[in-house]
Design a protein around this motif. Structure first.
Motif, mmCIF file in Angstrom:
data_model
loop_
_atom_site.group_PDB
_atom_site.id
_atom_site.type_symbol
_atom_site.label_atom_id
_atom_site.label_comp_id
_atom_site.label_asym_id
_atom_site.label_seq_id
_atom_site.Cartn_x
_atom_site.Cartn_y
_atom_site.Cartn_z
ATOM 1 N N ILE A 15 0.767 -1.240 0.394
ATOM 2 C CA ILE A 15 0.046 -0.214 -0.038
ATOM 3 C C ILE A 15 1.033 1.330 0.195
ATOM 4 N N HIS A 20 -2.168 6.131 1.304
ATOM 5 C CA HIS A 20 -2.278 6.016 2.767
ATOM 6 C C HIS A 20 -3.435 7.199 3.051
ATOM 7 N N ARG A 29 -13.557 5.063 9.255
ATOM 8 C CA ARG A 29 -12.313 4.313 9.714
ATOM 9 C C ARG A 29 -11.712 4.749 11.445
ATOM 10 N N GLU A 49 1.532 -2.629 17.527
ATOM 11 C CA GLU A 49 0.991 -3.189 16.356
ATOM 12 C C GLU A 49 1.257 -3.652 14.865
ATOM 13 N N GLY A 52 2.046 -1.000 10.662
ATOM 14 C CA GLY A 52 1.660 0.071 11.189
ATOM 15 C C GLY A 52 1.146 0.908 10.286
ATOM 16 N N VAL A 56 -0.060 6.605 12.783
ATOM 17 C CA VAL A 56 -1.300 7.308 12.816
ATOM 18 C C VAL A 56 -1.891 5.943 14.335
ATOM 19 N N VAL A 71 5.157 -2.144 14.018
ATOM 20 C CA VAL A 71 5.717 -3.529 13.087
ATOM 21 C C VAL A 71 5.422 -3.278 11.515
ATOM 22 N N ASN A 74 7.555 -2.420 4.701
ATOM 23 C CA ASN A 74 7.328 -1.707 3.932
ATOM 24 C C ASN A 74 8.418 -0.404 4.105
ATOM 25 N N ALA A 99 10.152 -4.425 10.030
ATOM 26 C CA ALA A 99 10.073 -6.198 10.072
ATOM 27 C C ALA A 99 8.621 -6.868 9.212
ATOM 28 N N ASP A 100 8.374 -8.251 9.107
ATOM 29 C CA ASP A 100 7.964 -9.276 8.662
ATOM 30 C C ASP A 100 6.501 -9.046 9.869
ATOM 31 N N ALA A 101 5.349 -8.656 10.217
ATOM 32 C CA ALA A 101 4.908 -8.669 10.846
ATOM 33 C C ALA A 101 4.216 -11.125 11.239
ATOM 34 N N GLU A 125 -5.767 -9.302 2.260
ATOM 35 C CA GLU A 125 -4.931 -8.677 2.968
ATOM 36 C C GLU A 125 -4.720 -9.585 4.345
#
Ligand SMILES: C[S@@+](CC[C@H](N)C(=O)[O-])C[C@H]1O[C@@H](n2cnc3c(N)ncnc32)[C@H](O)[C@@H]1O
Length: 306
Positions: A15, A20, A29, A49, A52, A56, A71, A74, A99-101, A125
């Motif tokens: 994304i 964003h 949202r 989170e 992230g 926000v 975390v 991108n 990092a990769d969640a 997602e």
């Protein structure tokens, strides 16, 4: 001809920063997330989170938490989040981690996990895979006591509809996203069928297989289904209410549209992997007439007798 695009480059996995903006300005949202985070994060608590983005939601959490681990995989977004947080009060309580969640675990137990990798129907997602994997690894490292999750629960439904696919006189049955609500009422052919309730504190499903019959409530042309997702971000038991985010509906054309009358029964079946493609879900979608309403049968027999 097919064009192979690595999955992580597809919108939903990737994304870009300019997208964003749409999420940041979307008050439908942002407002419920802000409220749910404020209600759920304990004073001086620790928050994680996953995914992230601009940071926000981590920043909302930082207004109450001692530490927030944010975390993001991108690198451009992780950099952007770091610079935005530096310019916002209490942003220094947030550590942005590139990092990769799917692999990351925080260095200490956390009180709350925020994860907004949500997509209507849980397609595209990886919300469910990420939280499924996180819970397994977290349990192994920190024991059985789980943090609270935001969202707490997501509810998925499907509804038969009549959709206008005519655009400036050009008919094109494309999947589309629209805000759900009463303005869609004329297109509703039956009540929504709720096919999954995902409680993030319990076992998280990774696939959906649905076969159901529905009773038609209004006459029309059944030419599409609407997928609906409502996220219960937090429950406020003292006020007997929930903080919810009803996402845009995904309207999917069906392969063979057919006319329906109130009282008819139709069957709808489909299956897909959580995080899978919209195309795969649409490919599996089968909608058929089952029984005609008594009103129609009587009418037919009267016509035959005449
Ligand atoms: C829908 S955005 C939400 C961003 C932010 N939390 C917000 O609410 O504005 C999801 C974010 O998750 C990130 N993401 C997706 N998969 C991820 C993964 N496996 N590990 C870490 N971040 C991931 C995306 O890059 C994107 O920034």
């Amino acid at each position: 001809m097919t064009i192979d695009v690595p999955e992580e480059h597809l919108l939903g996995q990737f994304i870009p920063l300019h997208y964003h903006f749409n999420m940041l300005r979307d008050q439908q949202r942002m407002a419920p997330f802000r409220e749910a985070i404020d209600l759920t994060v304990p004073d001086n608590g620790v928050v994680l989170e996953l995914g992230g983005g601009t940071g926000v939601l981590s920043w909302f959490a930082a207004q109450k938490a001692r530490d927030v681990y944010c975390v993001e995989r991108n690198p451009a977004l992780a950099r952007a989040a770091q610079s935005f947080l530096a310019n916002n009060s209490n942003g220094d309580r947030v550590s942005v981690i590139l990092a990769d969640a799917m692999n990351y675990l925080p260095p200490e137990p956390v009180d709350v996990v925020i994860c907004e990798m949500l997509h209507v129907g849980m397609v595209r997602e990886k919300q469910l895979q990420v939280l499924h994997s996180f819970k397994e690894r977290y349990r192994q490292r920190f024991g059985p006591l789980m943090p609270r999750f935001i969202p707490d629960t997501s509810v998925l439904a499907i509804q038969p509809i009549q959709q206008d696919f005519c655009f400036s006189g050009y008919t094109a049955s494309v999947p589309l996203f629209e805000p759900p609500g009463p303005h869609m009422k004329d297109s509703w052919l039956a009540d929504p069928f709720f096919y999954s309730t995902i409680d993030y504190g319990a076992e998280i499903p990774l696939a959906f297989r649905v076969a159901t019959e529905m009773t038609i409530k209004s006459d029309g042309l059944f030419n599409a289904v609407s997928l609906l997702t409502n996220n219960f971000l937090a429950f406020v038991l003292t006020e007997k209410r929930a903080v919810t985010w009803l996402m845009n509906q995904l309207v999917l054309p069906i392969h063979k549209p057919f006319a329906v009358r109130a009282g008819d029964t139709v069957s709808v079946s489909f299956e897909y992997q959580a995080g899978g493609s919209i195309e795969a879900l649409q490919e599996s979608l089968v909608a058929r007439p089952e029984t005609r309403s008594a009103a129609v049968s009587d009418h037919t027999s009267l016509r035959r007798a005449a």
